[in-house]
Design a protein around this motif. Structure first.
Motif, PDB file in Angstrom:
ATOM      1  N   GLU A   1       0.991   0.648  -4.755  1.00  0.00           N
ATOM      2  CA  GLU A   1       1.458   1.553  -3.261  1.00  0.00           C
ATOM      3  C   GLU A   1       2.735   2.252  -3.394  1.00  0.00           C
ATOM      4  O   GLU A   1       2.697   3.735  -3.268  1.00  0.00           O
ATOM      5  CB  GLU A   1       1.244   1.037  -2.133  1.00  0.00           C
ATOM      6  N   ALA A   2       3.604   1.294  -3.719  1.00  0.00           N
ATOM      7  CA  ALA A   2       5.013   1.917  -3.840  1.00  0.00           C
ATOM      8  C   ALA A   2       5.212   3.114  -4.654  1.00  0.00           C
ATOM      9  O   ALA A   2       5.873   3.940  -4.419  1.00  0.00           O
ATOM     10  CB  ALA A   2       5.982   0.783  -4.136  1.00  0.00           C
TER      11      ALA A   2
ATOM     12  N   ASP B   1       0.413  -5.605  -8.960  1.00  0.00           N
ATOM     13  CA  ASP B   1       0.491  -6.050  -7.446  1.00  0.00           C
ATOM     14  C   ASP B   1       0.282  -4.821  -6.688  1.00  0.00           C
ATOM     15  O   ASP B   1       0.932  -3.794  -6.813  1.00  0.00           O
ATOM     16  CB  ASP B   1       2.062  -6.339  -7.365  1.00  0.00           C
ATOM     17  N   PRO B   2      -0.757  -5.113  -5.528  1.00  0.00           N
ATOM     18  CA  PRO B   2      -1.099  -3.703  -4.976  1.00  0.00           C
ATOM     19  C   PRO B   2       0.066  -3.147  -4.414  1.00  0.00           C
ATOM     20  O   PRO B   2      -0.002  -2.201  -4.069  1.00  0.00           O
ATOM     21  CB  PRO B   2      -2.363  -4.396  -3.965  1.00  0.00           C
ATOM     22  N   LEU B   3       0.774  -3.983  -3.866  1.00  0.00           N
ATOM     23  CA  LEU B   3       2.060  -3.440  -3.081  1.00  0.00           C
ATOM     24  C   LEU B   3       2.908  -2.703  -3.989  1.00  0.00           C
ATOM     25  O   LEU B   3       3.163  -1.305  -3.460  1.00  0.00           O
ATOM     26  CB  LEU B   3       3.034  -4.461  -2.499  1.00  0.00           C
ATOM     27  N   GLU B   4       3.097  -2.966  -5.177  1.00  0.00           N
ATOM     28  CA  GLU B   4       3.804  -2.190  -6.144  1.00  0.00           C
ATOM     29  C   GLU B   4       3.102  -0.791  -6.567  1.00  0.00           C
ATOM     30  O   GLU B   4       3.781   0.226  -6.564  1.00  0.00           O
ATOM     31  CB  GLU B   4       4.092  -3.252  -7.448  1.00  0.00           C
TER      32      GLU B   4
ATOM     33  N   TRP C   1       7.526   4.673   4.270  1.00  0.00           N
ATOM     34  CA  TRP C   1       6.498   3.628   3.814  1.00  0.00           C
ATOM     35  C   TRP C   1       6.978   2.265   4.338  1.00  0.00           C
ATOM     36  O   TRP C   1       6.464   1.467   4.722  1.00  0.00           O
ATOM     37  CB  TRP C   1       6.245   3.799   2.292  1.00  0.00           C
ATOM     38  N   CYS C   2       8.440   2.160   3.824  1.00  0.00           N
ATOM     39  CA  CYS C   2       8.999   0.878   4.179  1.00  0.00           C
ATOM     40  C   CYS C   2       9.000   0.524   5.861  1.00  0.00           C
ATOM     41  O   CYS C   2       8.711  -0.758   6.014  1.00  0.00           O
ATOM     42  CB  CYS C   2      10.393   0.676   3.924  1.00  0.00           C
TER      43      CYS C   2
ATOM     44  N   SER D   1       7.710  -6.310   4.987  1.00  0.00           N
ATOM     45  CA  SER D   1       8.227  -7.300   3.957  1.00  0.00           C
ATOM     46  C   SER D   1       9.059  -6.434   3.079  1.00  0.00           C
ATOM     47  O   SER D   1       9.504  -7.225   2.116  1.00  0.00           O
ATOM     48  CB  SER D   1       7.086  -7.972   3.407  1.00  0.00           C
ATOM     49  N   VAL D   2       9.000  -5.224   2.729  1.00  0.00           N
ATOM     50  CA  VAL D   2       9.915  -4.622   1.927  1.00  0.00           C
ATOM     51  C   VAL D   2      10.960  -4.043   2.294  1.00  0.00           C
ATOM     52  O   VAL D   2      11.218  -3.222   3.018  1.00  0.00           O
ATOM     53  CB  VAL D   2       9.102  -3.317   1.404  1.00  0.00           C
TER      54      VAL D   2
ATOM     55  N   ARG E   1       6.121  -1.488   6.257  1.00  0.00           N
ATOM     56  CA  ARG E   1       5.706  -2.555   5.434  1.00  0.00           C
ATOM     57  C   ARG E   1       7.328  -3.420   5.634  1.00  0.00           C
ATOM     58  O   ARG E   1       8.012  -3.273   4.635  1.00  0.00           O
ATOM     59  CB  ARG E   1       5.701  -2.102   3.817  1.00  0.00           C
TER      60      ARG E   1
ATOM     61  N   TYR F   1      11.947  -0.802  -6.705  1.00  0.00           N
ATOM     62  CA  TYR F   1      10.914   0.097  -6.938  1.00  0.00           C
ATOM     63  C   TYR F   1      11.447   1.444  -7.286  1.00  0.00           C
ATOM     64  O   TYR F   1      10.808   1.884  -8.403  1.00  0.00           O
ATOM     65  CB  TYR F   1       9.938   0.110  -5.507  1.00  0.00           C
TER      66      TYR F   1
END
Lengths: 207, 207
Positions: free
Chosen positions: A153-154, A148-151, B169-170, B175-176, B173, B184
């Motif tokens: 990135e995180a 998952d690209p979001l993952e 970062w959040c 959504s996170v 984003r 994460y």
DNA sequence: GCTCGTAACTTACTTCGAGTAACCTACTGT
DNA sequence: ACAGTAGGTTACTCGAAGTAAGTTACGAGC
């Protein structure tokens, strides 16, 4: 009877200004440093600094940008021959910590001082982190395209944050050099990252 | 015909000043904000700010200090009932990310803006991190007393750095949320930390 | 319900540093 | 030798931090 002020080609003068500014900013902090002071130490008058950099902020950004470029080049060179994601990470982290040791003062400047002052310096500092997260993110993706690209990135953000913080800590712990710092970070993050990558199909399986 | 300026008891006025200052600093940045501006928005004259906080720097430090105290109290409350190191970490991280979401603006101030300006603000910001690393370090030591203290410190720094960075970062984003952010971080760091703790004798074994 | 003391506040400065306008001079090629 | 210009300076303005000295709202005591 001041020393006769030598003229200099632009590029050379600019580099000299950046070097002096980086040093003084790192010593005293951005706010506590005046443009007159920098100018004096360069051996030039204040408006020259404005000629070259436009503003105090511009000068700061110049310093950051130069360091950013250097860090990027060194890291890229370091990871060039890596074969596995673990090796990529390890070599990249190592190059990062070595850069920090060579640039202790200016690193403080970059991380701590620069950010506060000015939105655009902030952007430049973010740019450094962006380079790093991009690099790590692309490694993850290249070894586990299904992630998952979001993952991804995180994960990259987490690793970069960990290194930044540990780098600051290392300054107060001279016994902890680049090698040990790299080991610490790898010991904490690698099992977690490896576990995640393992669950995903490899590029070969997808092909 | 300005509104008749009401007098206020000191404590109340001070709290009000901190609230206004935190807001404006976060909006515009420390450098771009003038004391006159803050004073005006408080509804008071500039020397009052100096009466209460001594300097612009003092006012900034006041803001940071208040946030620091709040974060410490919330985190301490959150981890109070935890039984295992994993639960400690998870609850602590969660409390941290929740704090960030509630204080998005001032968090930017704390992390990015404050650090540059002034050595003493820098110390206050470091104090926040110190609280966090102390907390994590003490968890590690209480569950694995034989751990090398240097290693425990390094691990704590790594976790704090990871969270700080991920928190920033959040913000980009939405959504996170706190829950996912916690997941994460735990996914990356927990396997490594657990593996390390496993190799060391437990408190029971040592007793 | 007057008036005295003081905590809370203001006005009117000084100072210092970022940024600029206008002018100057050492070096280069011809 | 001299013109043109890259590289440089002097001498300002302006805005914001910080301060000295004076002023007013408000409660306590009679």
């Amino acid at each position: 009877m001041t020393a006769p002020r030598r003229r200099m080609p632009k590029a050379q003068r600019m580099a000299q200004m950046l070097t002096v500014a980086e040093e003084i900013f790192a010593e005293q902090g951005y706010l506590a440093t005046s443009m007159d002071e920098i100018a004096e130490r360069v051996g030039v008058s204040k408006p020259m600094l404005y000629e070259y950099f436009g503003s105090k902020e511009g000068l700061l950004i110049g310093c950051i940008h130069r360091a950013r470029t250097e860090l990027r080049d060194k890291t890229a060179a370091a990871i060039a021959g890596a074969g596995s994601p673990e090796e990529f990470l390890r070599l990249g982290l190592r190059a990062f910590f070595e850069f920090i040791v060579d640039h202790q003062r200016s690193w403080a400047l970059l991380r701590q001082e620069a950010a506060i002052a000015v939105p655009s310096a902030q952007e430049e500092v973010e740019g450094i982190r962006q380079q790093q997260t991009d690099m790590i993110g692309s490694v993850l993706v290249s070894f586990a395209p299904a992630i998952d690209p979001l993952e991804a990135e995180a994960f990259a953000e987490i690793v970069v944050g960990a290194c930044e913080r540990l780098a600051v800590w290392c300054e107060r712990r001279p016994s902890v050099g680049p090698a040990l710092a790299t080991d610490y970070v790898m010991a904490v993050i690698w099992p977690g990252v490896a576990e995640r990558l393992m669950k995903l199909p490899s590029p070969a399986q997808l092909a």
